[in-house]
Every structure is written in C-alpha cells, then in structure tokens.
Design an enzyme around this catalytic site. Structure first.
Site, PDB file in Angstrom:
ATOM      1  N   ASP A  11      26.857  42.759   9.887  1.00 40.09           N
ATOM      2  CA  ASP A  11      27.354  41.822  11.648  1.00 40.09           C
ATOM      3  C   ASP A  11      28.405  41.236  10.678  1.00 40.09           C
ATOM      4  O   ASP A  11      27.929  39.753   9.485  1.00 40.09           O
ATOM      5  CB  ASP A  11      25.955  40.487  11.909  1.00 40.09           C
ATOM      6  N   ASP A 105      31.519  44.274  16.223  1.00 41.49           N
ATOM      7  CA  ASP A 105      31.315  43.849  15.125  1.00 41.49           C
ATOM      8  C   ASP A 105      30.070  44.022  14.474  1.00 41.49           C
ATOM      9  O   ASP A 105      29.499  43.105  13.458  1.00 41.49           O
ATOM     10  CB  ASP A 105      31.424  42.130  15.381  1.00 41.49           C
ATOM     11  N   GLU A 106      29.073  44.885  15.072  1.00 47.25           N
ATOM     12  CA  GLU A 106      27.842  45.110  14.188  1.00 47.25           C
ATOM     13  C   GLU A 106      27.166  46.225  14.714  1.00 47.25           C
ATOM     14  O   GLU A 106      27.247  47.053  15.697  1.00 47.25           O
ATOM     15  CB  GLU A 106      26.950  43.969  15.857  1.00 47.25           C
TER      16      GLU A 106
END
Length: 489
Positions: A11, A105-106
């Site tokens: 993350d 983003d993960e």
C-alpha cells in the site's frame, strides 16, 4: 491459510499527496490535500502532515479547509498517478505472475507462486527489497504487509504505515486479531459495525466468541459465516491476477444544483461519452446502461435499460441514458449525475449500430445539441461543464478551469512550473521541478500567450536500472530477519 507468510500486500503511503510532494519541492514536509476544490468537493488523499490536523480521505473539502487552512489544496493529476502506478505494478509483476491490483496504489502479490519466497526469512527479505526498489524508481514510499492470508497481509500493511514492513507469523492470527475493533475485518462498514455494537460486539474477539450461529442470526448466512471465519483468522481467498470488472461508470457532483432540464440532459450525454471512452479503453462493451441521479434533497435514484446486446457505441449509450432521464423528475434540482454500463462483455453486437441509427430519427432540441457541444472534460472539472450562461461566468471561475491548482504549466521564459492558484484574471505559478530546489513564484494574466498547460515531469529523472531484479533467491536462513524488518508473533 498458508504455513508460510508468502502473501504480500503493498500500500503506497498517502499516494496522491506523496506524489505531489515529490513533484513539488516547496511542498515537502508541509500539509498537502488532494481532491475536488469546489464547494462540494471531497478529499481524495491527505499527506501525513495534513492528517495531524484531522484531515482524512472522503472528508468534505470545506471541512478540511477549516481544519487545515494553511495546507496546499491541489486538484488530482491522474496522468501522473497512473504513470507511477504502472511503474510499481511492473515491479510487482517481477515477483510473481499472481498480482492482484486493488487500486492505483494497492495490490496483493503471491510470492510463493513466483518462487521468490517460501518462508519467513525469504518473505521479509523480498519485502525489504521491494520497498527499496520502489523508492529508487518512483521516489515514493510504500508499506508492506506479509502473512499467510490476504486479510492479514492487508492488516499488516496498515499497521506498518507509514513506510514500514510487518510480518504476521502464521498461527498467531487469533491472538493478534482479538483486541482489534470489528471494523478491522473486510466487509464491516459503519452500518454493520453499529449493528454489532448494539448486540454488544465491538472487538474481533467478541465476534469469535459469539459463534457462527449468532452472527448468522444477526447478519444473514453468507455475511455471518464469512465474518466468523475471518474473526477466527481464517481466510482462504487466493490472489487473483485477473479481477474481472463488473461495470464501468463515471459521475460528477455539481458546485450548484442544476435546474435547467436542457443542461441536465447535456451533462448526461457528456457523462455517457466519458463512460464509453473508459469502456473502450478497457476493451469491453456492455449490455445494460445505468443512470444515477442525486437530487437537491440527497435522495438518489437509479434507472437502467438493457440493450439487445453488448455495445460500446457512444450514440447507443448516450441515447439510452437520455431515455432513462426522461423518467426522472429533476424539477427540484440535481446535485449529482452518473452514467454507467454493466453486463460487460469482450465483444460488440454489430446490429446495435443500426439500432442507434434508427433511434436518432427523433431529433434533439437544438439547445441540447449546442450545450452538449459546448461541454468538454477540460471545462468540466468538479462537475462544472459549460452551459448557456457561460458568458456570464466570473473571471475567477474561468481561471480555475483553465489553470487547476497543482497542475503543470510551461512558460517560454521561466520553464516548467505548477499552478499555485488563479482568479480575478490572474494565475500564480511556482517554477520548480521534482529534482530542483524550491522555486520562485510569479503571477501572469490567464491569457498570457507564453504560458501553456504541460505534462507532468517524471518524479525520478534517471532511475536506477532494476531490470534484473529480483536476483535469484539464496537459500532461506530460517529465523533470520532483514535489517529494520519487523516480525510480529
């Protein structure tokens, strides 16, 4: 559950805000808030400096400004974020063929499937390497969680934030989860948490002790059974490389309620075109068109129409959305509109083009056509659009649309910079680049011919070549930890 912590969850830390700080030297170490800047905008991401003031994602922007009046408030630059996301996902793809992106983003990574880790020591080693490589390539930091299941890997990365790594040893799940609040578990939102609280359950341990039968009675069979398994630390969900999208949609919230029916229709058509653009970019077509309307009183209506077959024809989607609008009363005002397509497929029903041609026989009102033509994504930031009253818009509103705060510009004399703010016929620019010192500020007329919008610059100008990473994994050293890594029993 796996016997080794070989599921990794990455993350990126405060992704949008961190990317803006990396791109703008003058903002490093200062509170930064990214999101919609209109009266009804919401926070997308806040930097850790801004979070100290209580600002968080999904918060109304007006509330954020009250909490942190001196923060930098910027409009998202998704071109930059997608570029950085592509770099990160490419690095993850080198670790395993099983990478499951959850957002820009993960992502989850199955290290075992890639042969890059098979025990505690090798998992921690690859996690530390990943963090270092991401920072070298993108200039940004990310937090890593490692565990024997997806649920626990995600919990571990959250606990490791910011810029950390945490490994949860398989077999310790119940002890770790017991004191955590029920909202730690996937699928427990505010409503479910409140329902459980009224039943006397506030921690994960409360759920585990209540038993499956009681949770099924409270929440239903599917949700209750799933929640009891997770409260017991059991999660057998695999990392899935291909997450099949179920729908494609776009929506806009407007700064002021829309009352003009012609304007509402024009906005629906504009949203339909944007939806089809995303649909085609994904190489998909859809069978069902969905219209979403949130009215002045916050009541939300959805209407749908199923086509004769999957389509990615903008005319078909546009006209279907317009027909759905006819069944909705908008006289009190509209604050949000959305258009989506569901029932996705990888092919298009060719005869729908003929259907669209026939349905265009009903001519549009001239005003609607003119308004739709005037509307554009470039002028629609924060759901603004352009309507028949555009000529009366203030110079400040026009400047904000032409020069969104935080976006890139280039001046013939001063070079690359970014917009600090605009209004009253002026735009203020700070001239600096990601690897420069904090730059100077200058103000120009909004129609200065030497000033033009520009593309974002790379956050790292000459990144190290990591094409050979990861190196062949050495033999595992049972029980050994990488420097700075943390293993939680």
């Amino acid at each position: 559950m796996r016997a080794a912590p070989t599921i990794l969850h990455l993350d990126m830390d405060a992704f949008y805000a961190s990317a803006e700080q990396a791109a703008k030297p003058s903002l490093r170490g200062k509170p930064v808030v990214v999101g919609g800047l209109g009266p009804r905008g919401v926070v997308a991401t806040a930097s850790y400096e801004a979070r100290r003031f209580g600002v968080h994602s999904a918060m109304p922007m007006a509330q954020a400004r009250r909490l942190a009046p001196n923060a930098a408030y910027l409009v998202p630059r998704f071109t930059l974020y997608r570029t950085v996301s592509d770099q990160v996902m490419e690095l993850l793809g080198r670790l395993s063929p099983l990478v499951e992106p959850l957002s820009l983003d993960e992502a989850f990574v199955d290290l075992e499937a890639g042969g890059t880790a098979d025990d505690t020591a090798s998992a921690l080693e690859i996690g530390e390497q990943l963090r270092r490589v991401i920072e070298a390539v993108t200039g940004l930091s990310g937090s890593v969680g490692l565990a024997g299941s997806k649920m626990l890997a995600k919990i571990a990365s959250e606990e490791a934030k910011p810029n950390g790594i945490l490994l949860i040893e398989p077999g310790t799940e119940r002890e770790l989860l017991a004191p955590m609040p029920v909202r730690t578990l996937p699928g427990v939102g505010p409503a479910t948490a409140d329902h459980l609280r009224r039943a006397g359950m506030t921690t994960v341990n409360d759920l585990a002790e209540a038993g499956e039968a009681e949770l099924v009675r409270l929440l239903g069979k599917a949700h209750g059974s799933s929640l009891h398994r997770m409260a017991s630390g059991q999660d057998d969900r695999p990392v899935v490389a291909e997450r099949d999208a179920k729908s494609v949609s776009v929506e806009d919230t407007f700064d002021t309620d829309l009352h003009d029916r012609v304007r509402v229709r024009a906005e629906v058509e504009r949203l339909a075109d944007r939806c089809v653009h995303r649909l085609r970019a994904a190489g998909r077509s859809g069978r069902t068109v969905v219209l979403k309307v949130r009215r002045y009183d916050f009541s939300t209506l959805t209407r749908s129409e199923t086509l004769r077959g999957p389509s990615d024809d903008p005319t078909v989607v546009r006209e279907a959305a317009a027909r759905l609008l006819e069944a909705v009363d908008t006289t009190g005002g509209v604050r949000l509109l959305g258009v989506g397509v569901t029932g996705l497929a990888d092919f298009t029903q060719e005869d729908l083009f003929a259907q669209a041609a026939g349905e265009r026989a009903a001519a549009e009102p001239p005003e609607a056509a003119e308004t739709a033509e005037a509307s554009s994504d470039a002028a629609a930031h924060e759901g603004g659009g352009v309507d028949a009253e555009a000529a009366q818009e203030s110079a400040e509103s026009l400047a904000m649309r032409r020069w969104p705060a935080g976006h890139d510009v280039r001046h013939d004399t001063y070079g690359h910079g970014w917009v600090q703010g605009s209004g009253v016929g002026r735009v203020t620019v700070r001239f600096e680049e990601p690897e420069s010192a904090p730059g100077r500020v200058r103000t120009f007329r909004i129609d200065d011919p030497e000033l033009q919008p520009a593309d974002p610059l790379p956050l790292v100008r000459n990144p190290v070549d990591y094409s050979s990473w990861p190196a062949k994994r050495p033999k595992s050293r049972s029980g050994a930890l990488s420097p700075g890594a943390e293993s939680r029993p």
